[in-house]
Design a protein around this motif. Structure first.
Motif, short mmCIF file in Angstrom:
data_model
loop_
_atom_site.label_atom_id
_atom_site.label_comp_id
_atom_site.label_asym_id
_atom_site.label_seq_id
_atom_site.Cartn_x
_atom_site.Cartn_y
_atom_site.Cartn_z
N PRO A 30 0.32 -1.28 0.34
CA PRO A 30 -0.08 0.28 -0.22
C PRO A 30 0.82 1.58 0.26
CG PRO A 30 -0.13 -1.79 2.50
CD PRO A 30 0.31 -2.45 0.61
N ALA A 31 1.96 1.25 0.59
CA ALA A 31 2.95 2.50 0.55
C ALA A 31 3.16 2.69 -0.95
CB ALA A 31 3.76 2.11 1.59
N ALA A 32 4.08 1.99 -1.94
CA ALA A 32 4.14 1.97 -2.69
C ALA A 32 3.08 2.16 -3.87
CB ALA A 32 5.00 0.39 -3.58
N ARG A 33 1.76 1.80 -3.27
CA ARG A 33 0.93 1.99 -4.19
C ARG A 33 0.38 3.21 -3.73
NH1 ARG A 33 -0.85 -3.21 -3.28
NH2 ARG A 33 -2.62 -2.39 -1.45
N HIS A 34 0.75 3.64 -2.39
CA HIS A 34 -0.10 5.43 -1.99
C HIS A 34 -1.57 5.28 -1.87
CE1 HIS A 34 3.66 7.99 -2.71
NE2 HIS A 34 4.11 7.56 -2.98
N ASP A 35 -1.98 4.16 -1.12
CA ASP A 35 -3.25 3.97 -1.15
C ASP A 35 -3.19 4.22 -0.05
OD1 ASP A 35 -5.12 2.77 -0.38
OD2 ASP A 35 -5.24 0.83 -1.10
N ALA A 36 -3.83 5.72 0.12
CA ALA A 36 -3.94 6.10 1.58
C ALA A 36 -5.35 5.55 2.85
CB ALA A 36 -4.03 7.47 1.67
N PRO A 37 -6.32 5.09 1.45
CA PRO A 37 -7.56 4.30 3.49
C PRO A 37 -6.66 3.55 3.71
CG PRO A 37 -8.21 5.45 0.85
CD PRO A 37 -6.62 5.37 0.83
N THR A 38 -6.12 2.28 2.69
CA THR A 38 -5.61 1.28 3.31
C THR A 38 -4.32 1.49 4.11
OG1 THR A 38 -5.84 -0.37 1.38
CG2 THR A 38 -4.06 -1.28 2.96
N LEU A 39 -3.46 2.74 4.63
CA LEU A 39 -2.11 2.93 5.26
C LEU A 39 -3.46 3.84 6.48
CD1 LEU A 39 0.44 5.00 2.91
CD2 LEU A 39 0.11 2.73 3.96
N ALA A 40 -4.21 3.88 5.87
CA ALA A 40 -5.21 4.97 7.10
C ALA A 40 -5.56 3.24 8.13
CB ALA A 40 -6.32 6.05 6.90
N ARG A 41 -6.23 2.46 7.76
CA ARG A 41 -7.00 1.86 8.11
C ARG A 41 -6.08 0.56 9.41
NH1 ARG A 41 -10.53 1.65 3.84
NH2 ARG A 41 -9.49 0.22 2.11
N HIS A 42 -4.86 0.14 8.28
CA HIS A 42 -4.27 -0.40 8.96
C HIS A 42 -2.63 0.25 10.45
CE1 HIS A 42 -2.01 -2.49 5.33
NE2 HIS A 42 -3.23 -2.76 5.54
N GLN A 43 -3.19 1.60 10.25
CA GLN A 43 -2.74 2.71 11.36
C GLN A 43 -4.01 2.31 12.73
OE1 GLN A 43 0.27 3.95 12.46
NE2 GLN A 43 1.42 4.28 10.67
N ALA A 44 -5.06 2.60 12.12
CA ALA A 44 -5.47 2.12 13.30
C ALA A 44 -5.94 0.92 13.70
CB ALA A 44 -7.95 2.39 12.18
#
Length: 277
Positions: free
Chosen positions: A219-233
């Protein structure tokens, strides 16, 4: 060669038997703890065990300091070693210059690039051995010794070895730590660690087959902000792991934006510095 091992820990307990199998004589094992020295010496065809700091009477060609990095300089100040002995430490990050205050010693480095753990035997024949020495004669001796153990022997400067050691921490210690995080998260979910085994194997095999930055996914390589946010949560109960996740994700994105570290050429390959000897 006749060798004295200083230390009886993880490195020494694997290096000693390897030296023996290669035809060398480990004539003495030194340790601060008598029991540790005795246990290792008994595995080395009757090597002498000792805790005394006066080793001047030893008839050896090489003294190998197989001790933690922080112990090397204090030991050099305390041990009384044979005159003109060739003394080499096995540390990755310590400079050759640690021998500078001891002109009566011939200093060198005999650094095995591997992780050593109790109960696990390493394959010495493929293990990189990194050599550095203060003079040509010492270098020749350490190279000859290394070649009896490994097919991968390299001359590295202090500066190269420090960068290698730093890279090894990323490749080994940090990788193990993030795998530990993965293991813990799966345990929290009631899932077996074996689920990620195929992914881990493919990731490592791919990283060894290609420059790792060129095969980055996720997701970081794809700049997938929604997935990054869900992982952080999902990591809300582990704030330190949240920081790790954010820092690594940021590093991935900055690297892909063209901020390549020194040592990479324009084609994404790693420049080679050290000769194979």
């Amino acid at each position: 060669m006749r060798i004295c091992l200083v230390g009886a820990g993880r490195v020494a307990t694997q290096l000693g038997p390897a030296l023996l199998r290669a035809g060398h004589i480990v004539s003495a094992v030194w340790s601060r703890t008598a029991a540790s020295a005795t246990v290792l010496a008994e595995q080395l065809s009757g090597a002498h065990s000792t805790t005394t700091t006066d080793l001047r009477q030893l008839e050896v060609e090489v003294v190998l300091l197989a001790v933690p990095d922080a112990a090397v300089e204090p030991l050099l100040a305390q041990l009384q070693l044979p005159a003109h002995a060739l003394v080499a430490h096995t540390a990755g990050a310590l400079p050759l210059a640690v021998f500078a205050p001891y002109p009566h010693l011939r200093g060198g480095v005999f650094y095995p690039l591997q992780t050593f753990s109790p109960g696990r035997m390493v394959e010495w024949v493929t293990l990189p051995l990194c050599i550095e020495a203060a003079d040509d004669a010492s270098q020749a001796t350490l190279l000859a010794l290394a070649h009896t153990l490994s097919q991968d022997v390299r001359l590295l400067s202090t500066e190269q070895r420090l960068l290698l050691h730093t890279a090894a921490v990323f490749a080994g210690n940090f990788t193990n730590h993030v795998l530990g995080i993965s293991h813990a998260l799966l345990q929290e979910a009631g899932l077996p660690f074996e689920l990620v085994a195929p992914l881990v194997r493919e990731t490592v095999e791919k990283a060894l087959a290609y420059p790792p930055f060129t095969v980055q996914t996720g997701p970081a390589a794809r700049h997938d902000a929604p997935t990054l946010a869900r992982h952080q949560a999902a990591l809300h109960a582990h704030p330190t792991w949240q920081e790790v996740y954010a820092a690594v994700s940021r590093s991935i994105q900055e690297q892909q934006a063209g901020r390549q570290p020194a040592g990479f050429d324009s084609g994404g390959g790693i420049r080679t510095f050290a000769p194979l000897c």
